[in-house]
Structure formats: C-alpha cells, structure tokens
Design a protein around this motif. Structure first.
Motif, PDB file in Angstrom:
ATOM      1  N   MET A 220       0.845  -1.175   0.000  1.00 27.47           N
ATOM      2  CA  MET A 220       0.000   0.000   0.000  1.00 27.47           C
ATOM      3  C   MET A 220       0.895   1.246   0.000  1.00 27.47           C
ATOM      4  O   MET A 220       1.791   1.361   0.823  1.00 27.47           O
ATOM      5  N   PRO A 221       0.649   2.202  -0.945  1.00 26.17           N
ATOM      6  CA  PRO A 221       1.489   3.401  -1.018  1.00 26.17           C
ATOM      7  C   PRO A 221       1.294   4.270   0.224  1.00 26.17           C
ATOM      8  O   PRO A 221       0.216   4.351   0.786  1.00 26.17           O
ATOM      9  N   THR A 222       2.357   4.925   0.609  1.00 22.94           N
ATOM     10  CA  THR A 222       2.277   5.838   1.750  1.00 22.94           C
ATOM     11  C   THR A 222       2.297   7.274   1.245  1.00 22.94           C
ATOM     12  O   THR A 222       2.795   7.565   0.160  1.00 22.94           O
ATOM     13  N   GLU A 223       1.734   8.124   2.056  1.00 26.43           N
ATOM     14  CA  GLU A 223       1.743   9.553   1.727  1.00 26.43           C
ATOM     15  C   GLU A 223       3.174  10.072   1.828  1.00 26.43           C
ATOM     16  O   GLU A 223       3.902   9.713   2.754  1.00 26.43           O
ATOM     17  N   PRO A 224       3.578  10.912   0.894  1.00 25.08           N
ATOM     18  CA  PRO A 224       4.924  11.475   0.999  1.00 25.08           C
ATOM     19  C   PRO A 224       5.024  12.374   2.229  1.00 25.08           C
ATOM     20  O   PRO A 224       4.058  13.023   2.624  1.00 25.08           O
ATOM     21  N   THR A 225       6.176  12.368   2.815  1.00 24.22           N
ATOM     22  CA  THR A 225       6.418  13.221   3.977  1.00 24.22           C
ATOM     23  C   THR A 225       6.593  14.656   3.496  1.00 24.22           C
ATOM     24  O   THR A 225       7.354  14.903   2.555  1.00 24.22           O
ATOM     25  N   PRO A 226       5.891  15.597   4.132  1.00 23.61           N
ATOM     26  CA  PRO A 226       6.072  16.995   3.723  1.00 23.61           C
ATOM     27  C   PRO A 226       7.526  17.415   3.912  1.00 23.61           C
ATOM     28  O   PRO A 226       8.166  17.047   4.882  1.00 23.61           O
ATOM     29  N   THR A 227       8.021  18.186   2.984  1.00 25.96           N
ATOM     30  CA  THR A 227       9.392  18.687   3.060  1.00 25.96           C
ATOM     31  C   THR A 227       9.378  20.155   3.420  1.00 25.96           C
ATOM     32  O   THR A 227       8.327  20.814   3.386  1.00 25.96           O
ATOM     33  N   SER A 228      10.552  20.659   3.730  1.00 30.28           N
ATOM     34  CA  SER A 228      10.621  22.097   4.018  1.00 30.28           C
ATOM     35  C   SER A 228      10.234  22.896   2.780  1.00 30.28           C
ATOM     36  O   SER A 228       9.694  23.989   2.881  1.00 30.28           O
ATOM     37  N   GLY A 229      10.483  22.315   1.592  1.00 31.22           N
ATOM     38  CA  GLY A 229      10.067  22.975   0.358  1.00 31.22           C
ATOM     39  C   GLY A 229       8.559  23.108   0.269  1.00 31.22           C
ATOM     40  O   GLY A 229       8.044  24.127  -0.187  1.00 31.22           O
ATOM     41  N   ASP A 230       7.834  22.070   0.711  1.00 33.03           N
ATOM     42  CA  ASP A 230       6.373  22.143   0.744  1.00 33.03           C
ATOM     43  C   ASP A 230       5.914  23.253   1.686  1.00 33.03           C
ATOM     44  O   ASP A 230       5.021  24.029   1.363  1.00 33.03           O
ATOM     45  N   SER A 231       6.549  23.306   2.837  1.00 35.92           N
ATOM     46  CA  SER A 231       6.203  24.324   3.830  1.00 35.92           C
ATOM     47  C   SER A 231       6.501  25.721   3.286  1.00 35.92           C
ATOM     48  O   SER A 231       5.704  26.645   3.444  1.00 35.92           O
ATOM     49  N   ASP A 232       7.651  25.859   2.648  1.00 33.91           N
ATOM     50  CA  ASP A 232       8.009  27.146   2.059  1.00 33.91           C
ATOM     51  C   ASP A 232       7.012  27.548   0.977  1.00 33.91           C
ATOM     52  O   ASP A 232       6.610  28.710   0.888  1.00 33.91           O
ATOM     53  N   ALA A 233       6.611  26.575   0.158  1.00 32.83           N
ATOM     54  CA  ALA A 233       5.664  26.867  -0.919  1.00 32.83           C
ATOM     55  C   ALA A 233       4.318  27.303  -0.361  1.00 32.83           C
ATOM     56  O   ALA A 233       3.704  28.237  -0.880  1.00 32.83           O
ATOM     57  N   ARG A 234       3.857  26.646   0.694  1.00 38.21           N
ATOM     58  CA  ARG A 234       2.578  27.050   1.320  1.00 38.21           C
ATOM     59  C   ARG A 234       2.688  28.441   1.926  1.00 38.21           C
ATOM     60  O   ARG A 234       1.803  29.273   1.773  1.00 38.21           O
ATOM     61  N   MET A 235       3.804  28.689   2.624  1.00 39.25           N
ATOM     62  CA  MET A 235       4.013  30.006   3.236  1.00 39.25           C
ATOM     63  C   MET A 235       4.049  31.079   2.159  1.00 39.25           C
ATOM     64  O   MET A 235       3.411  32.122   2.282  1.00 39.25           O
ATOM     65  N   TRP A 236       4.785  30.838   1.068  1.00 40.40           N
ATOM     66  CA  TRP A 236       4.902  31.828   0.000  1.00 40.40           C
ATOM     67  C   TRP A 236       3.553  32.082  -0.659  1.00 40.40           C
ATOM     68  O   TRP A 236       3.214  33.218  -0.974  1.00 40.40           O
ATOM     69  N   SER A 237       2.794  31.028  -0.843  1.00 41.65           N
ATOM     70  CA  SER A 237       1.457  31.168  -1.418  1.00 41.65           C
ATOM     71  C   SER A 237       0.579  32.041  -0.535  1.00 41.65           C
ATOM     72  O   SER A 237      -0.151  32.905  -1.028  1.00 41.65           O
ATOM     73  N   ARG A 238       0.637  31.837   0.755  1.00 37.50           N
ATOM     74  CA  ARG A 238      -0.148  32.656   1.692  1.00 37.50           C
ATOM     75  C   ARG A 238       0.290  34.115   1.645  1.00 37.50           C
ATOM     76  O   ARG A 238      -0.528  35.020   1.672  1.00 37.50           O
ATOM     77  N   LEU A 239       1.616  34.339   1.598  1.00 36.35           N
ATOM     78  CA  LEU A 239       2.113  35.713   1.554  1.00 36.35           C
ATOM     79  C   LEU A 239       1.732  36.417   0.261  1.00 36.35           C
ATOM     80  O   LEU A 239       1.371  37.598   0.276  1.00 36.35           O
ATOM     81  N   THR A 240       1.811  35.712  -0.861  1.00 35.27           N
ATOM     82  CA  THR A 240       1.438  36.359  -2.124  1.00 35.27           C
ATOM     83  C   THR A 240      -0.060  36.636  -2.167  1.00 35.27           C
ATOM     84  O   THR A 240      -0.482  37.653  -2.724  1.00 35.27           O
ATOM     85  N   ALA A 241      -0.857  35.765  -1.562  1.00 33.81           N
ATOM     86  CA  ALA A 241      -2.301  36.023  -1.488  1.00 33.81           C
ATOM     87  C   ALA A 241      -2.569  37.242  -0.611  1.00 33.81           C
ATOM     88  O   ALA A 241      -3.405  38.092  -0.949  1.00 33.81           O
ATOM     89  N   LEU A 242      -1.870  37.342   0.518  1.00 31.36           N
ATOM     90  CA  LEU A 242      -2.013  38.507   1.390  1.00 31.36           C
ATOM     91  C   LEU A 242      -1.598  39.769   0.645  1.00 31.36           C
ATOM     92  O   LEU A 242      -2.287  40.793   0.695  1.00 31.36           O
ATOM     93  N   HIS A 243      -0.478  39.707  -0.065  1.00 35.97           N
ATOM     94  CA  HIS A 243       0.002  40.852  -0.845  1.00 35.97           C
ATOM     95  C   HIS A 243      -1.060  41.307  -1.846  1.00 35.97           C
ATOM     96  O   HIS A 243      -1.373  42.499  -1.948  1.00 35.97           O
ATOM     97  N   ALA A 244      -1.613  40.361  -2.576  1.00 36.78           N
ATOM     98  CA  ALA A 244      -2.633  40.697  -3.579  1.00 36.78           C
ATOM     99  C   ALA A 244      -3.860  41.329  -2.930  1.00 36.78           C
ATOM    100  O   ALA A 244      -4.416  42.307  -3.447  1.00 36.78           O
ATOM    101  N   GLN A 245      -4.275  40.791  -1.798  1.00 34.71           N
ATOM    102  CA  GLN A 245      -5.445  41.321  -1.089  1.00 34.71           C
ATOM    103  C   GLN A 245      -5.194  42.760  -0.630  1.00 34.71           C
ATOM    104  O   GLN A 245      -6.039  43.638  -0.821  1.00 34.71           O
ATOM    105  N   VAL A 246      -4.034  43.004  -0.059  1.00 32.72           N
ATOM    106  CA  VAL A 246      -3.712  44.349   0.431  1.00 32.72           C
ATOM    107  C   VAL A 246      -3.565  45.321  -0.738  1.00 32.72           C
ATOM    108  O   VAL A 246      -4.080  46.450  -0.686  1.00 32.72           O
ATOM    109  N   GLU A 247      -2.887  44.907  -1.803  1.00 28.80           N
ATOM    110  CA  GLU A 247      -2.717  45.770  -2.970  1.00 28.80           C
ATOM    111  C   GLU A 247      -4.064  46.157  -3.583  1.00 28.80           C
ATOM    112  O   GLU A 247      -4.262  47.304  -3.980  1.00 28.80           O
ATOM    113  N   THR A 248      -4.992  45.207  -3.638  1.00 28.34           N
ATOM    114  CA  THR A 248      -6.324  45.489  -4.180  1.00 28.34           C
ATOM    115  C   THR A 248      -7.031  46.538  -3.335  1.00 28.34           C
ATOM    116  O   THR A 248      -7.648  47.466  -3.875  1.00 28.34           O
ATOM    117  N   ARG A 249      -6.940  46.413  -2.023  1.00 24.78           N
ATOM    118  CA  ARG A 249      -7.576  47.403  -1.139  1.00 24.78           C
ATOM    119  C   ARG A 249      -6.939  48.780  -1.290  1.00 24.78           C
ATOM    120  O   ARG A 249      -7.643  49.799  -1.334  1.00 24.78           O
TER     121      ARG A 249
END
Length: 150
Positions: A1-30
């Motif tokens: 049975m396949p196992t879920e891949p372990t999250p890497t620091s790259g995954d965490s960085d990508a999620r963090m960056w995605s959140r920051l760019t979304a915040l940036h876009a929201q603030v810029e729009t306002r």
C-alpha cells in the motif's frame, strides 16, 4: 500500500509563499481601490509620486523610476504619460546625456501625493490588522515585520 509522501521544508516554504502572495494581492487590491476612489490615483501612480517626492531635486531618470516601481520600460512610459497629463510631473532632458529623460514631480503632484498619503497609510494599516485577525498564523510574521521595518 502506497504511503503519503512526507512533507518537506520545500512544501512548507511553498505554502508560506502562497499565503504571503495572497495577502500581498489582497492588500494591494484594497490600496488601489481606496486611492482610486478617494484621490483618482492608481497605486503605481501614487508610488511613482512618492519616489519622485523623495528623490533629490524631485527627479528620476525613467529607468530608475521603472526599477523603483518594478515596472518595465513600456509600463513606466505609460504611467509617466498619465502623470504628465494630470500635471503631476513633467519631462526634462538629461544635461549630460541627451538621450536620457528625467521625470520631475510638480507642485500639484506633491500636493496630490500628500493628500493621498493618509488614505494609503490608513488603508494599509487596516488591511494588515484584518489580515492578522483573519489568519492568526500570519500575525507573528506581520508583527515582526512591522516592528523591524517600521
């Protein structure tokens, strides 16, 4: 049975960056909406007036203005044309290099930027406060940035 891949620091960085760019876009729009509604200025126009107001003699070469705004040459040319049409800037030839063109802020440009500054700062503060309340995991980051850069 396949196992879920372990999250890497790259995954965490990508999620963090995605959140920051979304915040940036929201603030810029306002910010853009508030400046346009209250002062008839686009966000890039406001920022261009700010860079010019803070520059020595209130002038910048076109390529320096483009670099300061993060715009390409074509975009900054259109931006400066709008500012010129509104009498917020004028163009001046570089005395050392006749190919060089300066954009110079006018008194009406300084006045419009100063009028819009309170709107910009108030809207930015409110947007960041609301972002911190809506995403408590971002609150420490925003608080740190405000304290270290402010």
């Amino acid at each position: 049975m396949p196992t879920e891949p372990t999250p890497t620091s790259g995954d965490s960085d990508a999620r963090m960056w995605s959140r920051l760019t979304a915040l940036h876009a929201q603030v810029e729009t306002r910010l853009a909406a508030a400046l346009q509604r209250r002062h008839g200025l686009g966000l890039s126009e406001y920022r261009a007036l700010g860079l010019l107001a803070e520059a020595p003699r209130g002038e910048l070469r076109m390529q320096d203005l483009a670099a300061g705004l993060g715009l390409n040459q074509s975009s900054v040319t259109r931006l400066v044309a709008r500012l010129h049409a509104a009498d917020f800037t004028y163009r001046d030839a570089c005395p050392d290099d006749k190919r060089g063109v300066y954009t110079v802020i006018t008194d009406p440009g300084r006045a419009r930027r100063q009028e819009a500054r309170a709107t910009y700062e108030e809207t930015l503060g409110t947007a960041l406060d609301e972002a911190a309340a809506a995403a408590p995991d971002l609150a420490p980051l925003l608080d740190t940035a405000r304290r270290s850069l402010g």
